[in-house]
Scaffold this active site. Structure first.
Site, mmCIF file in Angstrom:
data_model
loop_
_atom_site.group_PDB
_atom_site.id
_atom_site.type_symbol
_atom_site.label_atom_id
_atom_site.label_comp_id
_atom_site.label_asym_id
_atom_site.label_seq_id
_atom_site.Cartn_x
_atom_site.Cartn_y
_atom_site.Cartn_z
ATOM 1 N N SER A 188 1.083 18.328 80.003
ATOM 2 C CA SER A 188 1.294 16.889 80.216
ATOM 3 C C SER A 188 1.218 16.144 78.891
ATOM 4 C CB SER A 188 0.194 16.379 81.154
ATOM 5 O OG SER A 188 0.156 14.975 81.150
ATOM 6 N N TYR A 243 -9.225 15.936 84.232
ATOM 7 C CA TYR A 243 -7.868 16.428 84.525
ATOM 8 C C TYR A 243 -7.105 16.667 83.222
ATOM 9 C CZ TYR A 243 -2.864 15.958 85.055
ATOM 10 O OH TYR A 243 -1.515 16.150 84.920
ATOM 11 N N LYS A 246 -5.626 20.303 81.023
ATOM 12 C CA LYS A 246 -4.309 20.591 80.425
ATOM 13 C C LYS A 246 -4.481 21.037 78.974
ATOM 14 C CE LYS A 246 -1.987 19.787 84.098
ATOM 15 N NZ LYS A 246 -1.474 20.930 84.867
HETATM 16 C C1 UD1 Z 1 -0.864 9.275 85.278
HETATM 17 C C2 UD1 Z 1 -2.104 9.893 84.733
HETATM 18 C C3 UD1 Z 1 -1.705 11.038 83.850
HETATM 19 C C4 UD1 Z 1 -0.928 12.049 84.668
HETATM 20 C C5 UD1 Z 1 0.262 11.362 85.316
HETATM 21 C C6 UD1 Z 1 0.888 12.311 86.310
HETATM 22 C C7 UD1 Z 1 -3.768 8.084 84.641
HETATM 23 C C8 UD1 Z 1 -4.544 7.165 83.747
HETATM 24 N N1 UD1 Z 1 -2.899 8.891 84.035
HETATM 25 O O1 UD1 Z 1 -0.071 8.818 84.188
HETATM 26 O O2 UD1 Z 1 -2.854 11.663 83.288
HETATM 27 O O3 UD1 Z 1 -0.477 13.086 83.829
HETATM 28 O O4 UD1 Z 1 -0.147 10.218 86.030
HETATM 29 O O5 UD1 Z 1 1.943 11.699 86.964
HETATM 30 O O6 UD1 Z 1 -3.922 8.069 85.837
HETATM 31 N N2 UD1 Z 1 0.730 1.092 87.247
HETATM 32 C C9 UD1 Z 1 0.617 -0.172 87.788
HETATM 33 N N3 UD1 Z 1 0.286 -0.278 89.112
HETATM 34 C C10 UD1 Z 1 0.063 0.806 89.905
HETATM 35 C C11 UD1 Z 1 0.189 2.098 89.349
HETATM 36 C C12 UD1 Z 1 0.510 2.211 88.012
HETATM 37 O O7 UD1 Z 1 0.813 -1.170 87.102
HETATM 38 O O8 UD1 Z 1 -0.253 0.640 91.094
HETATM 39 C C13 UD1 Z 1 1.116 1.231 85.829
HETATM 40 C C14 UD1 Z 1 0.062 1.932 84.995
HETATM 41 O O9 UD1 Z 1 -0.842 0.997 84.447
HETATM 42 C C15 UD1 Z 1 0.939 2.591 83.925
HETATM 43 C C16 UD1 Z 1 2.254 2.864 84.629
HETATM 44 O O10 UD1 Z 1 2.267 2.037 85.779
HETATM 45 O O11 UD1 Z 1 1.177 1.677 82.894
HETATM 46 C C17 UD1 Z 1 2.416 4.304 85.059
HETATM 47 O O12 UD1 Z 1 1.278 4.686 85.804
HETATM 48 P P1 UD1 Z 1 1.197 6.095 86.569
HETATM 49 O O13 UD1 Z 1 2.400 6.302 87.390
HETATM 50 O O14 UD1 Z 1 -0.138 6.159 87.241
HETATM 51 O O15 UD1 Z 1 1.282 7.147 85.383
HETATM 52 P P2 UD1 Z 1 0.355 7.328 84.077
HETATM 53 O O16 UD1 Z 1 -0.844 6.474 84.141
HETATM 54 O O17 UD1 Z 1 1.239 7.179 82.890
#
Ligand code: UD1
Length: 340
Positions: free
Chosen positions: A126, A151, A155
């Site tokens: 990842s 997690y 990795k």
């Molecule tokens: C997350 C994990 C990462 C993992 C990946 C797998 C965390 C901090 N990181 O990545 O370790 O490898 O998923 O898919 O959990 N967001 C919102 N509202 C929401 C959900 C997300 O604003 O309800 C934003 C988050 O702040 C981020 C972006 O969307 O900026 C992407 O979030 P997400 O899909 O959870 O992925 P990651 O955080 O990048």
């Protein structure tokens, strides 16, 4: 026809990879414990490819069962190892569960792979290994930063375990694919992501909100140092990601690898903000999404997108689908499973 073992092959990325493997003529054996997947995914795979993969419900922590499995499938030519726990928050609450699930099973798997005639291994890593990288886009040479969660640590440690094992055993050939943010679904809408409970990831949360299952999306943070104040990620269509696995496997099977342990970023090279993802959804669904700004989520980094030069030139792979395509497929899938 080469036989490939796909662990976690009924999960989100695993199932799409099984489809691409079968499309390329591989015989696929799936191991999955169904802890975060459903046996019905087999029907979707079979309907797309017109071929039913072999499936064994098996917990990889069960050493005796794994030993028995490899005895009856000693003709496996390659292993793609997806099976792992992946919820960041859960890993913070229960680190030992994550170290046990993700590392013990990796160790057993490598032991068995070493006992096969051909020891080819693809590992799901990842972009989380880079943490908040100092420069964008992120190359494979960017330093691995201390993990934000157990997690993420699994990795990093997983890659180290494989690197050390490759060093000690020239027979073992391995590739770690460092995924950026996988989204979307198969264009047939026959397989896709099936999050259990409230989704933690952005895109399933968006599509469930669009489908009326959630009232409103919380956008975590509007004050990041980016163009529109929201975080930037590299969202890659799961089918493109699945194809990267097949190409990586073929590289090993054809002895085209430069060293016996290689890492590749798998992303699009394009960074998109949370608001851009929302707008892409609004565009493909012709509806406006109910969202509100909320405080930053702990552990989130500002920005992460891939330098894809190595994957493009060395692996010979590139992402073909746009954010629009990926959101379109994610929305079609959500509508299908909700009978909309
Ligand atoms: C997350 C994990 C990462 C993992 C990946 C797998 C965390 C901090 N990181 O990545 O370790 O490898 O998923 O898919 O959990 N967001 C919102 N509202 C929401 C959900 C997300 O604003 O309800 C934003 C988050 O702040 C981020 C972006 O969307 O900026 C992407 O979030 P997400 O899909 O959870 O992925 P990651 O955080 O990048």
């Amino acid at each position: 026809m080469k036989k490939i073992l796909v662990t976690g092959g009924l999960g989100f990325i695993g199932s799409h990879t099984v489809v691409e493997l079968q499309n390329e003529g591989f015989e696929v054996v799936i191991i999955d414990d169904l802890s975060n997947s459903s046996e019905s995914v087999l029907e979707g795979i079979t309907s797309i490819t017109h071929k039913k993969p072999i499936f064994e419900k098996l917990d990889l922590k069960n050493k005796a069962a794994v030993a028995h499995f490899f005895k009856s499938h000693s003709d496996i030519s390659g292993v793609i190892h997806f099976a792992a726990s992946k919820a960041v928050g859960e890993s913070v609450e229960n680190p030992l569960l994550y170290y046990e699930n993700n590392l013990n099973t990796l160790i057993y798997m490598l032991k068995y792979v070493l006992g096969l005639q051909e020891s080819n291994f693809i590992f799901s890593s990842s972009c989380t290994v880079y943490g908040q990288a100092d420069t964008m886009p992120i190359t494979e040479n960017a330093p691995v930063k201390p993990a934000e969660s157990p997690y993420g640590n699994t990795k990093q440690i997983g890659e180290e375990i494989i690197r050390d094992t490759c060093k000690a055993n020239q027979k073992l050939k391995a590739i770690a694919l460092r995924y950026f943010n996988p989204i979307g679904a198969h264009p047939s809408a026959k397989i896709g992501e099936l999050p259990i409970g409230v989704p933690q990831n952005l895109v399933p949360y968006i599509t469930q909100t669009g489908a009326g299952l959630r009232e409103s999306l919380s956008v975590f943070g509007d004050d990041y140092p980016t163009n529109d104040g929201t975080c930037i990620r590299d969202y890659i269509h799961v089918v493109d990601l699945a194809k990267a696995h097949v190409i990586a496997l073929q590289r090993l099977l054809n002895n085209k690898n430069d060293t016996n342990f290689e890492t590749f970023n798998v992303g699009t090279g394009v960074g998109s903000s949370v608001l851009e993802v929302i707008h892409a959804f609004e565009n493909v669904s012709s509806q406006s999404l109910n969202y509100k700004f909320a405080p930053r989520r702990e552990g989130d980094i500002t920005s992460a997108y891939a330098d894809t030069e190595k994957a493009n030139s060395v692996l010979g792979w590139e992402a073909k689908s746009s954010l629009h395509d990926a959101m379109d497929s994610a929305w079609k899938w959500e509508q299908k499973i909700r009978n909309l």
